[in-house]
Scaffold this motif. Structure first.
Motif, PDB file in Angstrom:
ATOM      1  N   ARG A  72       0.984  -1.049   0.029  1.00  0.00           N
ATOM      2  CA  ARG A  72      -0.016  -0.199  -0.074  1.00  0.00           C
ATOM      3  C   ARG A  72       0.874   1.020   0.194  1.00  0.00           C
ATOM      4  NH1 ARG A  72      -4.288  -0.786  -2.194  1.00  0.00           N
ATOM      5  NH2 ARG A  72      -4.851   1.422  -1.737  1.00  0.00           N
ATOM      6  N   SER A  74      -0.185   4.307   0.840  1.00  0.00           N
ATOM      7  CA  SER A  74      -0.510   5.030   1.901  1.00  0.00           C
ATOM      8  C   SER A  74      -0.351   4.485   3.399  1.00  0.00           C
ATOM      9  CB  SER A  74      -1.934   5.526   1.677  1.00  0.00           C
ATOM     10  OG  SER A  74      -2.437   6.019   2.695  1.00  0.00           O
ATOM     11  N   ARG A  76      -1.820   4.858   5.763  1.00  0.00           N
ATOM     12  CA  ARG A  76      -3.122   4.760   6.458  1.00  0.00           C
ATOM     13  C   ARG A  76      -3.463   3.234   6.422  1.00  0.00           C
ATOM     14  NH1 ARG A  76      -3.146   8.948   9.805  1.00  0.00           N
ATOM     15  NH2 ARG A  76      -3.325  10.954   8.798  1.00  0.00           N
ATOM     16  N   GLN A  77      -3.074   2.593   5.289  1.00  0.00           N
ATOM     17  CA  GLN A  77      -3.755   1.255   5.135  1.00  0.00           C
ATOM     18  C   GLN A  77      -2.731   0.320   5.269  1.00  0.00           C
ATOM     19  OE1 GLN A  77      -4.587   2.459   1.166  1.00  0.00           O
ATOM     20  NE2 GLN A  77      -6.177   4.113   1.952  1.00  0.00           N
ATOM     21  N   SER A  78      -1.547   0.523   5.746  1.00  0.00           N
ATOM     22  CA  SER A  78      -0.618  -0.447   5.670  1.00  0.00           C
ATOM     23  C   SER A  78      -0.320  -1.053   7.031  1.00  0.00           C
ATOM     24  CB  SER A  78       0.885   0.062   5.196  1.00  0.00           C
ATOM     25  OG  SER A  78       0.916   1.286   5.369  1.00  0.00           O
ATOM     26  N   ASP A  79       0.186  -2.135   7.499  1.00  0.00           N
ATOM     27  CA  ASP A  79       0.363  -2.612   8.797  1.00  0.00           C
ATOM     28  C   ASP A  79       1.723  -2.829   9.033  1.00  0.00           C
ATOM     29  OD1 ASP A  79      -2.553  -3.523   8.824  1.00  0.00           O
ATOM     30  OD2 ASP A  79      -1.825  -4.723   7.090  1.00  0.00           O
ATOM     31  N   THR A 102       0.592   5.601  10.553  1.00  0.00           N
ATOM     32  CA  THR A 102      -0.026   4.179  10.356  1.00  0.00           C
ATOM     33  C   THR A 102      -0.989   3.797  11.519  1.00  0.00           C
ATOM     34  OG1 THR A 102       2.237   3.580   9.628  1.00  0.00           O
ATOM     35  CG2 THR A 102       0.751   1.926   9.954  1.00  0.00           C
TER      36      THR A 102
ATOM     37  N   LYS D  72      -8.311  -2.943  12.536  1.00  0.00           N
ATOM     38  CA  LYS D  72      -7.530  -2.081  12.461  1.00  0.00           C
ATOM     39  C   LYS D  72      -8.210  -0.498  13.176  1.00  0.00           C
ATOM     40  CE  LYS D  72      -3.994  -1.242  10.008  1.00  0.00           C
ATOM     41  NZ  LYS D  72      -2.864  -1.204  10.440  1.00  0.00           N
ATOM     42  N   THR D 227      -0.720   8.640  -4.761  1.00  0.00           N
ATOM     43  CA  THR D 227      -0.639   7.346  -3.560  1.00  0.00           C
ATOM     44  C   THR D 227      -1.840   6.828  -3.687  1.00  0.00           C
ATOM     45  OG1 THR D 227      -1.333   9.102  -2.009  1.00  0.00           O
ATOM     46  CG2 THR D 227       1.218   8.917  -2.336  1.00  0.00           C
ATOM     47  N   THR D 232      -6.679   8.063   0.218  1.00  0.00           N
ATOM     48  CA  THR D 232      -5.435   8.023   0.837  1.00  0.00           C
ATOM     49  C   THR D 232      -5.446   8.028   2.550  1.00  0.00           C
ATOM     50  OG1 THR D 232      -4.829   9.501  -0.965  1.00  0.00           O
ATOM     51  CG2 THR D 232      -3.457   9.291   0.878  1.00  0.00           C
ATOM     52  N   TYR D 234      -7.921   6.784   4.228  1.00  0.00           N
ATOM     53  CA  TYR D 234      -8.874   6.196   5.157  1.00  0.00           C
ATOM     54  C   TYR D 234      -8.087   4.727   5.456  1.00  0.00           C
ATOM     55  CZ  TYR D 234     -13.137   8.567   3.768  1.00  0.00           C
ATOM     56  OH  TYR D 234     -13.840   9.508   3.700  1.00  0.00           O
ATOM     57  N   SER D 235      -8.404   4.478   6.836  1.00  0.00           N
ATOM     58  CA  SER D 235      -7.722   3.206   7.397  1.00  0.00           C
ATOM     59  C   SER D 235      -8.918   2.434   7.646  1.00  0.00           C
ATOM     60  CB  SER D 235      -6.919   3.651   8.466  1.00  0.00           C
ATOM     61  OG  SER D 235      -7.690   4.241   9.643  1.00  0.00           O
TER      62      SER D 235
END
Lengths: 181, 174, 179, 327, 102, 382
Positions: A72, A74, A76-79, A102, D72, D227, D232, D234-235
Motif C-alpha cells: 500500500r 498510503s 494509513r492502509q498498511s500494517d 500508520t 484496524k 498515492t 489516501t 482511510y484506514s
C-alpha cells in the motif's frame, strides 16, 4: 554520537493506541492470526535494500503466498513498515511521521544493516546517518545483511507472525528441498 | 387488517420522508460548511424522491436521483471545490441579527399566504394515485408536449455551450 | 486525416489484444516461484553470508585462526573483534562482546598481534549488524581461517542476536557434526 | 396511497439482507480471484499458504484480510470533517446494495420486478461519484482532493455514453424492465443483443470500466501518481468499505452487461441462475485480466476517449438503432 | 387534512426555507443551494397536484421533468459563471461583488 | 543537532521557501519523500494548477550517505565495498570506476582476462539495471505485470552473478589489479544460456509493452529534452542518447577492452520519453551482443595481477576516470597525497545531472506526465 541521537527520540505520545473494541482473549487470538496472515507492507524504500524488498514481492519469492503482497502506498492502509535502507538525518523525521500515520496494529521491520545500526556507513566523524532505526521508532524484527536476501525478509515476516501469534507457522528452511528454480 | 398495517406503514414512510426533507432543508440553509450544506441538500433531494415514490411515480423519483444527485449536486460540488476548496472561503463567520430577521420575514410572508391557501382551500383530491407507464410518458412528451420538450433541450444545449464559452474565456485569461 | 487516425486507433486496439494474449500465455505457463520455507533456491553457492571460522585440520574444535588481526584491520566497518591469549599466560581477562562500533574499533587497535608464540584464539566476535559483506576479511586471511556461511535466513527480535560469537558457533558446529 | 407501497415490503427486507450477504461473499470471492489471477499472470501462485491444510491454496486469505481490516484502528486525520469523512464510505457502499434488488439473477430469482429497474441502477450507481468526492474532500488531503476532482470529471463524462448506449438497447426492447430485457433475448448466443449491438457492447464495457474505476481507468486512485487518491487517508473499515463498494459496482456492471447484451439468465440446458453467474464471472475475469495487462491512461486522454470517441460513437449507434427500428 | 395538503405544506416549507436561504447565505454557491430547494418544492407541488387530483398524471410528471431539466441547465451555467467570478473577484461572496466591471 | 519533529502543517523549510507565485488558486503539492513513483527518497515540490504543473523543484539529500567523505577516512581497499552502494542498481560499474581510477593512478597493468571478466559482469549488471528500470517505469505508468517479468530475468542474472561475485546487489567484486574470483565454465555456460533466453523475451516485452497503444500514448512526445538542454545540464547516458546524441563513454573514450567489441550505440532523436525508453531496450540487446563476443574471445591467463597490491598507496597526484554506467557517465576524480587513503574523492553521479533536468522539463505538464518523465530519467539518488 549516541548522545546526539538522543535528540531524535521523542515520546510516542501521538500514537496512543485505542482500546480494542472487543477485548476477549479468543477473539483477540483469532484477530491476531488474521493480522499475522495479512501484513500489508508500505511502499517505502530508502536505499539498496528496497530493491531486495521488491524481489521479495516478485514472482520468485512471492510474498503473496503469505498474504503480504498488497504493497500500500498510503501509510494509513498498511500494517507493516519495512525500513529498507539507510536513514539519513534528513529522512529521520519523516520516518517518524510515517510511523505515526500508520494506524494502530503496526509492526516495523528493520531490514538490512543500515536500518539496524547504520551498517557500513558508520565511521568516525560521520555526520548524516541515524545509527539504527530503533533510535527513532520501535522496531519489532531485525533482519541483518547488506542487503539481506529475500529469504531473509521472508524469515523476518515469519518472525513478525511469530511475535503476533506465538508460533512459527511454516517449516524451517533446514528441512527444505532444493528447488530447481 | 393487512390494509390497515400497510396504511400505517405508508404514513410512517410519509412522515419519515418529510422529516428527512425538513432536516435536510435546515442543514442546507444553516450549515456553516458548504459541503455539509450540500449533503443537507442531497438529503432533501432523497426525501423528495421518496415522496415521489409514495405518489406512485417511481420513474420521476429515479430521475430526481439521477439528475439532481448524480449531476446537479456533483456540479455544485465541483463549484465548491474550485472556488473555495479550503476552510475560510465558505460560510464561516458570524452573520448579523438584522440579516437573519429580514431573511426570516422574507421567508414567513409567502409561508403564511400559501400555507393558508393550502390548508383552507384544499382542492378535491384522492388518496390513491395511478402509476403510469414510462412509455405513455414518452409518447406524451413527443406528441402533446413536443414544444416544451424541444425548448428544454434547447435550453440545455445553450447552457452547455454557454458554460463551455465561459470556461474557455477563463482559460484564455490565464 | 480521419482515416489515418481511425487506422491508428484500430492498430492500437489490436496491440491491446496482443498484450492480452501475452498475459494469457503467461497465465498458462509454469510458475517460477520457489516455495521458500518448503523449498530453497538452488543457487546459494557462492553467496557471501556472514563469516565463519574454519576448523583446523587436526581438531574440529579449534579454529585455524592465528589471531594475526589482519581481518580486523582491513574490515571497512570494523565489525570484527578478536582477542587472543598467548599459550603461556594463564589468566587473560575475558572480554565480552562489544556493543558499539567505537568500542570495537578501539579494541581492535589495542590488541597487538602476538607475533612470537602461536597465540590461541580466545574470542572471535563478528558484529554482523555492521558488516557490509565485502569479503575483504576472508581474502586477507593468511591461513584461510575464515569462510562465508550461506545462512541467509537470519532474522531476530533484537540486534544483539547478530553479534555472532564465531568461536562458540564453530564448537557447536563441530559438536553437531560429531553427533 | 395504500397501493403505492410496494406489496412485497417484507420480501425486500429479506432480499436486502440476502443481497448484503451476496455482496460480501462476492467481494471475498473476487478479491481471491483477482489476486489469484494476477498471480498466475505473473507466473506465481498468489495467495497460497494461508489457512490450515484443509483449506489449501490460501482460500482463507480474503477472510484474514477482512478481519484484519475490521481490527484496524480507525483514524480521522486532523483537520478533516469527521462527519463527512465517515459518511462517505457508507454513501459509497449503500447504493451498490440497493442496485442488487432489481437484478434478475434467474427466471425466478429477482427480489423486485419493477418497470424502472434499469433507471434505478443508473440512478444509484451515479451516487458513487458523490461518495468518492466527499471522501476526497473531507479528508483534507491534497492527493485526495485531486483524486476527487478526477473522479468527478471522469464520472460525469462517462455517464453520458453509458446512458446513450443503454437507451439504444431500451429502444430495441421498449422497456426499462430488466427482467423483460433479459427475457426478450433468446437462449442462444446469436439471439443476444451483443450480436445486434456489438458497438454498444464495447462502449458499455469501456464505460463500465471507467465508472468502476478499474485499470486502465483507475485514475481517482492512481497509485503511482496520487498515492491512493481519494482514499489516501482511510484506514481500516473505511478503506474496506471503498474496497467492497468497488467490487460491488464491478459486479453490478457485469450484471448489467450480462442482462443487456448477453441474454441475462438465458442459456441452453442449464438453469438460468447458473448461466447468469457464469456470464457475470466471465465478464469479471475479463476485467481482472485487463487490469493486470495494461498501463493506466492519462487524465486528458481519458476525457478525450470519452468526448471524442465514445460519445460520437454512442450517438451514432443510437441513431442507427432508431433508423433500423423505424424501418 | 388531506394527504395532498401535507405535500403542499412540504412544498411550501421548501419554498420558504429556500427564500430564507437566499437572503441568509453570503456565498453564491449557498444561494444556488437554496434555489435548488425552491425548485424541488415546485416539483413536489406540481407532482402532488397532478397525481392526487383528477388532473392527468402525465402532465405533472412532464412538468416535474421540465423543472429538473431547468435545474440541470441552471447548475451547468452557474458553475461556469462561478468559476469566472471566483477568478476575477477572488471570492464568491455575493456581498462583495460590488463592481460591475470585471 | 536540533531536529524539530513536530508536525507542521505549514510545511518545512523547503515548502516555505517555495513561495507560490502571484497566481491564485494554485496548490503546492509535496510529492515524496515517501511516494511510490519517486523511487525511494526523492522529494519534489510541485506547484500545480488543476492537474498542470507550474513549477517543480526536486529536493535532494534524503539519502545523503557521505560517500565522498567516507573515502577520505577509509583506506583504498576499505573503500572497495562502498561505490557499489552509491548506485545500487549498477554497482559493478561504480566498483570498476573506483578500481580503475586507482589502477590508473598507480599505473597498474590489469591482466587481459580480468578485463574481459569485468566487461562481462558489468554488462550483465547493466542488463539487470535496465530490466529493473523497465519494470519500475511501467509500474509508474500503472502496469503491474511487466515488473514481474523483468524480475524473472533479473533473478536469473543475479544468480549467475552471485555465484562468482558473492552478492546479489551491492557487488564488491573487482580488486586493484583484477577481480577477486575467476569465472569458471559453469558461469560461461549459464551466461550463454541466459543470453539466448533473453532474445525471445525481448520479443515478448515488445508485444506486451512497447507496442501497447496506451503506453505509446503515455510516453510519446512526453518530456521532450532537446540535445542542447541535455548538454547544458550535463545529462549523459540514455537520457542524452534518447535526445539523439550517440555519446557513450564506451565508444567515445574506450576504456578497458571495449574497443575490441562490435556494438552499436543506440540513439533516437525523438528526444521524448519514448526515445529514452527505446534506447534502454536496445542497450540491453547490445549488452547481450557484447557479452557473447567477450565470451567467445575470452583469453586464458590470470584473473588478477600476480603482485596485486593488497594495500595500495598511490603516488601523489590526481586522476579522473570515467566510464559508462547504466544511468550515464560515472566519473571518479581521485586526488591522492600518497597516503593510504585518498586526499579527496569526487564522484560524478549521473543521476544528479539527469535529475536537474526534471525541473525544466516538467513545467506545464500534467502530474501523470511528470511521473512518466521522472521515471524515464531513471534515477538513483546517490
Amino acid at each position: 554520537m549516541a548522545q546526539e541521537n538522543q535528540d531524535l527520540i521523542r515520546p510516542f505520545a501521538d500514537t496512543a493506541t485505542d482500546e480494542p473494541i472487543i477485548n476477549q482473549a479468543p477473539v483477540q487470538k483469532i484477530l491476531n492470526i488474521c493480522r499475522a496472515m495479512s501484513l500489508w507492507p508500505m511502499t517505502f524504500g530508502l536505499a539498496c535494500c528496497a530493491i531486495e524488498m521488491m524481489s521479495f514481492g516478485m514472482a520468485r519469492f512471492d510474498s503473496a503466498r503469505f498474504g503480504a503482497e498488497v504493497f500500500r502506498p498510503s501509510p494509513r492502509q498498511s500494517d507493516l513498515i519495512i525500513v529498507a535502507g539507510t536513514i539519513s538525518r534528513k529522512m529521520a523525521p519523516l520516518v517518524v511521521r510515517l510511523y505515526e500515520q500508520t494506524p494502530a496494529p503496526k509492526w516495523v521491520i528493520a531490514m538490512g544493516n543500515c536500518a539496524i545500526s547504520g551498517g557500513p556507513f558508520v565511521y568516525k566523524n560521520q555526520y548524516g546517518i541515524v545509527e539504527g532505526v530503533d533510535l527513532i521508532i520501535p522496531v519489532d524484527v531485525y533482519i541483518p545483511g547488506c542487503p539481506p536476501r529475500p529469504e531473509g525478509l521472508l524469515e523476518g515476516l515469519f518472525q513478525v507472525q511469530k511475535k503476533l501469534t506465538g508460533r512459527r507457522w511454516w517449516p524451517l528452511p533446514e528441512q527444505a528441498r532444493t528447488s530447481d528454480k | 387488517m393487512e390494509n390497515l398495517e400497510y396504511e400505517r406503514l405508508a404514513w410512517a414512510l410519509l412522515y419519515g420522508h418529510i422529516a428527512i426533507i425538513v432536516i435536510g432543508g435546515f442543514i442546507t440553509v444553516l450549515s456553516q460548511n458548504l459541503v455539509r450544506a450540500l449533503v443537507g441538500l442531497i438529503m432533501t433531494l432523497f426525501g423528495v424522491a421518496g415522496l415521489f415514490f409514495l405518489m406512485a411515480a417511481p420513474f420521476i423519483a429515479l430521475m430526481q436521483i439521477l439528475i439532481y444527485v448524480g449531476a446537479v449536486s456533483v456540479l455544485i460540488f465541483f463549484a465548491i471545490m474550485l472556488t473555495s476548496a479550503w476552510p475560510g472561503g465558505d460560510e464561516s463567520g458570524t452573520i448579523s441579527v438584522r440579516k437573519i430577521i429580514f431573511a426570516g420575514l422574507a421567508a414567513i410572508a409567502p409561508a403564511i399566504f400559501l400555507g393558508m391557501a393550502a390548508i383552507l382551500k384544499p382542492p378535491p383530491s384522492f388518496l390513491i394515485p395511478d402509476e403510469i407507464e414510462v412509455g405513455i410518458l414518452g409518447r406524451f412528451f413527443l406528441e402533446d408536449f413536443i414544444l416544451p420538450f424541444e425548448l428544454i433541450s434547447l435550453l440545455l444545449t445553450v447552457a452547455m455551450a454557454g458554460a463551455v464559452v465561459l470556461a474557455f474565456e477563463m482559460r484564455r485569461k490565464k | 486525416m480521419i482515416v489515418k487516425s481511425l487506422r491508428e486507433t484500430m492498430l492500437g486496439m489490436w496491440s491491446l489484444l496482443v498484450g492480452m494474449k501475452v498475459t494469457a500465455v503467461n497465465f498458462k505457463s509454469t510458475q517460477i516461484t520457489v516455495h521458500y520455507p518448503r523449498e530453497v533456491v538452488h543457487s546459494l553457492e557462492g553467496y557471501r553470508g556472514h563469516i565463519e571460522l574454519v576448523p583446523s585440520d587436526e581438531d574440529p574444535y579449534k579454529p585455524k585462526c592465528i589471531a594475526c588481526n589482519n581481518c580486523v584491520r582491513i574490515c571497512p566497518s570494523a565489525c570484527i573483534s578478536l582477542t587472543a591469549i598467548k599459550p603461556k599466560k594463564k589468566a587473560a581477562e575475558k572480554t565480552e562482546a562489544p556493543d558499539s562500533a567505537d568500542e570495537v574499533k578501539t579494541k581492535g587497535k589495542k590488541e597487538a598481534p602476538a607475533k612470537k608464540a602461536k597465540p590461541e584464539l580466545e574470542s572471535f566476535v563478528c558484529d554482523y549488524n555492521y558488516c557490509c559483506l565485502c569479503g575483504l576479511c576472508v581474502q586477507s586471511c593468511p591461513t584461510g581461517a575464515l569462510r562465508y556461511s550461506s545462512n541467509v535466513y537470519l532474522a531476530g527480535f533484537t540486534r544483539q542476536e547478530f553479534v555472532l560469537d564465531l568461536l562458540s558457533r564453530l564448537q557447536n558446529q563441530a559438536q553437531k557434526k560429531e553427533q | 396511497m395504500i397501493e403505492a407501497i410496494p406489496t412485497q415490503f417484507i420480501i425486500i427486507f429479506v432480499g436486502l439482507l440476502a443481497v448484503m450477504a451476496f455482496v460480501g461473499l462476492n467481494a471475498i470471492v473476487l478479491v481471491y480471484l483477482e489476486r489469484k489471477v494476477a498471480g498466475f499472470i505473473h507466473r506465481r501462485p498468489g495467495p497460497y499458504e494461508v489457512g490450515p491444510p484443509c483449506f489449501p491454496h490460501g482460500i482463507l486469505q480474503p477472510f484474514a484480510d477482512g478481519l484484519k481490516l475490521v481490527g484496524k484502528q480507525l483514524f480521522t486525520p486532523r483537520g478533516a470533517d469527521s462527519i463527512l469523512f465517515w459518511l462517505a464510505p457508507m454513501i459509497s457502499i449503500a447504493p451498490a446494495i440497493v442496485c442488487f434488488i432489481v437484478i434478475p439473477f434467474g427466471p425466478h430469482l429477482q427480489i423486485v420486478n419493477t418497470n424502472v429497474g434499469l433507471v434505478l441502477i443508473l440512478a444509484f450507481t451515479g451516487i458513487n461519484v458523490l461518495a468518492l468526492c466527499l471522501a476526497g474532500w473531507a479528508s483534507q488531503n491534497k492527493y485526495g482532493l485531486i483524486g476527487a476532482a478526477r473522479d468527478i470529471s471522469q464520472g460525469v463524462a462517462y455517464e453520458i455514453p453509458l446512458l446513450l448506449v443503454v437507451l439504444s438497447v431500451v429502444f430495441m426492447t421498449g422497456t426499462f424492465n430488466l427482467f423483460d430485457i433479459a427475457d426478450g433475448q433468446g437462449a442462444w448466443p446469436w439471439q443476444w443483443y451483443i450480436f445486434y449491438q456489438p458497438l454498444a457492447f464495447i462502449i458499455f464495457f469501456i464505460c463500465a470500466l471507467a465508472e468502476t474505476n478499474r485499470n486502465p481507468f483507475d485514475l481517482p486512485e492512481a497509485e503511482s501518481e496520487l498515492t491512493a487518491g481519494f482514499h489516501t487517508e482511510y484506514s481500516g473499515m473505511g478503506f474496506a468499505c471503498f474496497f467492497l463498494a468497488e467490487y460491488a459496482y464491478m459486479v453490478v456492471a457485469s450484471c448489467i452487461i450480462a442482462i443487456l447484451f448477453l441474454g441475462g439468465f438465458q442459456g441452453p440446458v442449464l438453469p438460468g441462475g447458473w448461466w447468469f453467474l457464469a456470464k457475470v464471472y466471465v465478464l469479471l475475469l475479463i476485467m481482472i485480466w485487463i487490469r493486470w495487462t495494461f498501463p493506466r491512461v492519462r487524465f486528458d486522454q481519458l476525457l478525450n476517449i470519452c468526448w471524442k470517441w465514445l460519445i460520437p460513437l454512442a450517438v451514432l449507434n443510437l441513431l442507427i438503432t432508431l433508423a433500423v427500428i423505424a424501418i | 387534512m388531506s394527504v395532498m395538503t401535507i405535500y403542499h405544506l412540504v412544498a411550501i416549507f421548501l419554498l420558504c426555507i429556500g427564500i430564507f436561504g437566499i437572503a441568509y447565505r453570503r456565498t453564491l454557491i449557498g444561494i444556488v443551494l437554496s434555489i435548488e430547494l425552491i425548485l424541488n418544492g415546485a416539483g413536489l407541488s406540481i407532482m402532488a397536484s397532478a397525481q392526487l387530483t383528477p388532473a392527468p398524471n402525465e402532465l405533472g410528471q412532464v412538468g416535474t421533468l421540465l423543472v429538473m431539466g431547468i435545474a440541470a441547465a441552471e447548475a451547468t451555467l452557474l458553475l461556469a459563471i462561478f468559476l469566472v467570478v471566483s477568478r476575477r473577484f477572488k471570492n464568491v461572496e455575493a456581498g462583495k461583488l460590488i463592481t460591475m466591471r470585471g | 543537532m536540533n531536529l524539530d519533529l513536530r508536525l507542521d502543517t505549514s510545511g518545512d523549510f523547503y515548502a516555505r521557501k517555495f513561495q507560490p507565485t502571484k497566481r491564485e488558486d494554485t496548490l503546492i503539492l509535496n510529492m515524496g519523500p515517501q511516494h511510490p513513483s519517486t523511487h525511494g527518497v526523492l522529494r519534489i515540490i510541485l506547484e500545480i494548477d488543476g492537474e498542470y504543473i507550474l513549477r517543480a523543484e526536486p529536493v535532494l539529500g534524503y539519502i545523503h550517505r557521505m560517500h565522498e567523505k567516507m573515502a577520505e577516512v577509509m583506506s583504498y581497499p576499505q573503500y572497495l565495498p562502498n561505490p557499489a552502494r552509491t548506485d545500487y542498481l549498477h554497482g559493478l560499474a561504480w566498483n570498476w570506476a573506483h578500481v580503475a581510477a586507482v589502477e590508473r593512478l598507480m599505473g597498474l597493468e590489469v591482466p587481459e582476462r580480468a578485463e574481459y571478466i569485468r566487461v562481462i559482469t558489468c554488462e550483465l549488471n547493466r542488463i539487470t539495471s535496465h530490466l529493473l528500470w523497465w519494470g519500475a517505469y511501467l509500474l509508474d505508468l500503472g502496469a503491474f505485470t511487466p515488473i514481474m517479468y523483468a524480475f524473472d530475468d533479473r533473478e536469473r542474472i543475479q544468480d549467475i552473478l552471485q555465484r562468482i561475485t558473492g552478492s546479489r546487489l551491492t557487488y564488491c567484486y573487482y580488486r586493484f589489479g583484477g577481480v577477486s574470483n575467476d569465472i569458471d565454465d559453469r558461469f560461461i555456460e549459464e551466461t550463454r544460456k541466459q543470453c539466448s533466453r533473453m532474445k525471445p523475451r525481448f520479443k515478448m516485452f515488445k508485444d506486451l509493452v512497447t507496442d501497447n497503444f496506451i503506453l505509446r500514448k503515455r510516453v510519446e512526445e512526453i518530456g521532450e529534452i532537446p540535445a542542447d538542454t541535455c548538454r547544458k545540464y550535463g545529462a549523459t547516458g540514455p537520457v542524452l542518447r534518447g535526445s539523439g546524441v550517440p555519446y557513450d563513454v564506451r565508444r567515445a573514450e574506450p576504456y578497458s577492452v571495449y574497443d575490441r567489441f562490435d556494438f552499436n550505440i543506440p540513439s533516437y532523436d525523438t528526444c521524448d520519453a519514448m526515445g529514452r525508453y527505446l534506447v534502454r531496450m536496445d542497450e540491453m540487446q547490445e549488452s547481450i551482443k557484447i557479452i557473447e563476443q567477450a565470451l567467445d574471445t575470452l583469453p586464458e591467463g590470470d584473473y588478477i595481477m600476480p603482485k596485486a597490491p593488497k594495500k595500495p598507496k598511490p603516488p601523489a597526484g590526481d586522476v579522473y576516470f570515467a566510464l559508462e554506467g547504466a544511468r550515464g557517465k560515472i566519473g571518479f576524480h581521485l586526488v591522492s597525497d600518497g597516503d593510504k587513503s585518498p586526499y579527496r574523492l569526487k564522484l560524478r553521479a549521473p543521476g544528479f545531472s539527469n535529475l536537474s533536468l526534471f525541473s525544466e522539463v516538467s513545467e506545464g505538464v500534467l502530474i501523470a506526465d511528470a511521473v512518466s518523465i521522472l521515471g524515464s530519467l531513471d534515477l538513483v539518488i546517490p
